[in-house]
Design a protein around this motif. Structure first.
Motif, PDB file in Angstrom:
ATOM      1  N   ARG A   1     -37.975  -7.556 -12.602  1.00 31.78           N
ATOM      2  CA  ARG A   1     -38.068  -6.338 -13.406  1.00 31.78           C
ATOM      3  C   ARG A   1     -38.076  -6.641 -14.902  1.00 31.78           C
ATOM      4  N   ARG A   2     -37.318  -7.667 -15.298  1.00 32.39           N
ATOM      5  CA  ARG A   2     -37.292  -8.046 -16.713  1.00 32.39           C
ATOM      6  C   ARG A   2     -38.547  -8.804 -17.127  1.00 32.39           C
ATOM      7  N   GLY A   3     -39.317  -9.265 -16.169  1.00 34.71           N
ATOM      8  CA  GLY A   3     -40.514 -10.031 -16.478  1.00 34.71           C
ATOM      9  C   GLY A   3     -40.239 -11.509 -16.640  1.00 34.71           C
ATOM     10  N   ASP A   4     -39.038 -11.973 -16.230  1.00 31.27           N
ATOM     11  CA  ASP A   4     -38.702 -13.393 -16.317  1.00 31.27           C
ATOM     12  C   ASP A   4     -39.445 -14.176 -15.246  1.00 31.27           C
ATOM     13  N   ASP A   5     -39.559 -15.471 -15.488  1.00 30.05           N
ATOM     14  CA  ASP A   5     -40.190 -16.339 -14.489  1.00 30.05           C
ATOM     15  C   ASP A   5     -39.257 -16.516 -13.301  1.00 30.05           C
ATOM     16  N   ILE A   6     -39.836 -16.511 -12.118  1.00 32.76           N
ATOM     17  CA  ILE A   6     -39.069 -16.715 -10.887  1.00 32.76           C
ATOM     18  C   ILE A   6     -39.391 -18.110 -10.388  1.00 32.76           C
ATOM     19  N   GLY A   7     -38.351 -18.948 -10.334  1.00 34.61           N
ATOM     20  CA  GLY A   7     -38.535 -20.336  -9.939  1.00 34.61           C
ATOM     21  C   GLY A   7     -38.244 -20.567  -8.469  1.00 34.61           C
ATOM     22  N   ALA A   8     -38.405 -21.817  -8.081  1.00 33.69           N
ATOM     23  CA  ALA A   8     -38.161 -22.191  -6.688  1.00 33.69           C
ATOM     24  C   ALA A   8     -36.692 -22.008  -6.309  1.00 33.69           C
TER      25      ALA A   8
END
Length: 170
Positions: free
Chosen positions: A6-13
């Motif tokens: 929702r914040r637009g942050d990167d989602i990592g492994a």
């Protein structure tokens, strides 16, 4: 992971991995609960099930507590462990539940959150009370006489050390 999305942050492994662990814990809890329900349904003709049905007809068991009490032991453990995992891993869900409850009932948000957290932490408070009452208090009762003996011995040593100095001054 949802809040990051929702914040637009990167989602990592790592985020995906932890989300998978959460999903695995909750899915296994649901699976164990379903297995317990199937096992209970398989015993419908047994004497225990007949007694439970008779108790339910007479109103002897409460609707919420009776259903949990009727679950098999493994299902109870899975439900409690799954709930504890969610509370520890995602405390914001518990707070959000309290906020939603209070908005539905027209209460202040803090009151709903307080009540939900009180219900969640009540077992911890009971365990802490048990440890204090039956473990810590007897240990303190045993340590107080030991501390008195130690202080008395230390005081006697201090008096012996200061007596020669007092004679020299006189």
């Amino acid at each position: 992971m949802e809040s990051q999305w929702r914040r637009g942050d990167d989602i990592g492994a790592a985020d995906l991995g932890w989300a998978g662990v959460d999903l695995l814990v909750m899915a296994s809890t649901v699976k164990v609960l379903r297995a317990g329900k199937a096992a209970r349904a398989a015993r419908v003709g047994s004497v225990e099930a007949q007694g439970t049905r008779a108790g339910l007809r007479q109103g002897a068991l409460m609707s919420g507590g009776g259903r949990f009490a009727a679950l098999p032991r493994m299902a109870k453990v899975a439900a409690v462990a799954g709930t504890a995992y969610v509370v520890v891993r995602h405390p914001s869900l518990v707070s959000a539940l309290g906020a939603n409850l209070s908005s539905w009932l027209g209460w202040p948000v803090w009151l709903g959150q307080f009540l939900i957290w009180l219900i969640v932490l009540l077992p911890v408070l009971f365990i802490a009370r048990f440890i204090y009452r039956w473990l810590l208090t007897p240990i303190l009762w045993l340590l107080v006489p030991l501390m008195r003996v130690c202080f008395r011995a230390a005081n006697n040593q201090l008096v012996r050390r200061t007596k020669p100095h007092i004679r020299d001054l006189g």
